[in-house]
Design an enzyme around this catalytic site. Sequence first.
Site: not given
Length: 347
Positions: A184, A217-220, A256, A272, A301
């Site tokens: 991502s 997460a995971p941090g892209g 959250d 995202d 999306k």
Amino acid sequence: MSGLLCYCRQGFEPELAAELSARAAFVGIAGYARTQRNDGYVLFVCDEAAQLAAKLQWRELIFARQKLVVIAELKGIDPKDRITPILAALEGQQRFGDLWVEHPDSDAGKPLAGLARSFGNALRPALRKAGLLTDKPQPRQPRLHICFLDGDHALLAVADSADSAPWPLGIPRLKLLPEAPSRSALKLDEALLTLLTPEEREALVKPGMRAADLGAAPGGWTWVLTRQHVHVTSVDNGPLRAHVLETGLVEHLRADGFHWKPAQPLDWMVCDMVEQPRRVAERMATWVREGWCRNTIFNLKLPMKKRWDETRLCLELFEQQAEKSLIVRAKQLYHDREEITVLAMRG
């Protein structure tokens, strides 16, 4: 023939056709879209192609990777001599500053890559001999595109280098670095490259700025921002990759991302998250309206059906609820899938 040739993601031809039809109608130019699903391109046939191209800026088109004005369509080309009919079709045209020989990015188009590559090498000297191509690339002059739809079928088109994608097929070839936390990361890299001009990138993405990454997460996306030396608050109940935290630029909040808000205004917010697009649009609008961020990049999306309608609805919803003067650009990026990426910045 006269019209616009626009490339797109395979399978999204109906969305691009609907977008071009709607935008052409809005500016008062009559025409119709010619396409088939999985072609990887749409032809919008109209008599006022140059005027339409001037009114539909490439950066404003959502589902188009590239925007070209068609000069001619050649069918039944003799494979033993493809150059002669192309030179004949270009007779009387101005000199071009560059030549790109391409094919649609589709299952049917990809096998033509070898032909496009070898034919380009053969066509360039013939064009120069005919006075139709500069000796060296001149980016300020119009660019000639030859798009092979088959071995004997090609579209000849021209691009304004200031109002078109600067990459063949409209695809920026980005490399996924081994240290990237996820694929991502390429989405945000491409968004910064595509949705912002070089001048905007220099002014709006500076070392020392502060940003939030919602659903990090995971941090892209966080990792992409830290490479620009931006301080990031990464909001996600899930874990981040250790090397992302080790940059010293990241604060990880286990919360959250959809409900968190910052204690002070930020330069950027990126998001995202996998969520209903209207819900995302409304939450992003809240961030802008409340002044929690100056600029934002987020993904929507899309549903399986009526994707153009949903896109238009979500963007209208976002702009109405943001209640600010904004510059909004949206694009289905090469690294996007069933989604679009939206940029909103203060006007």
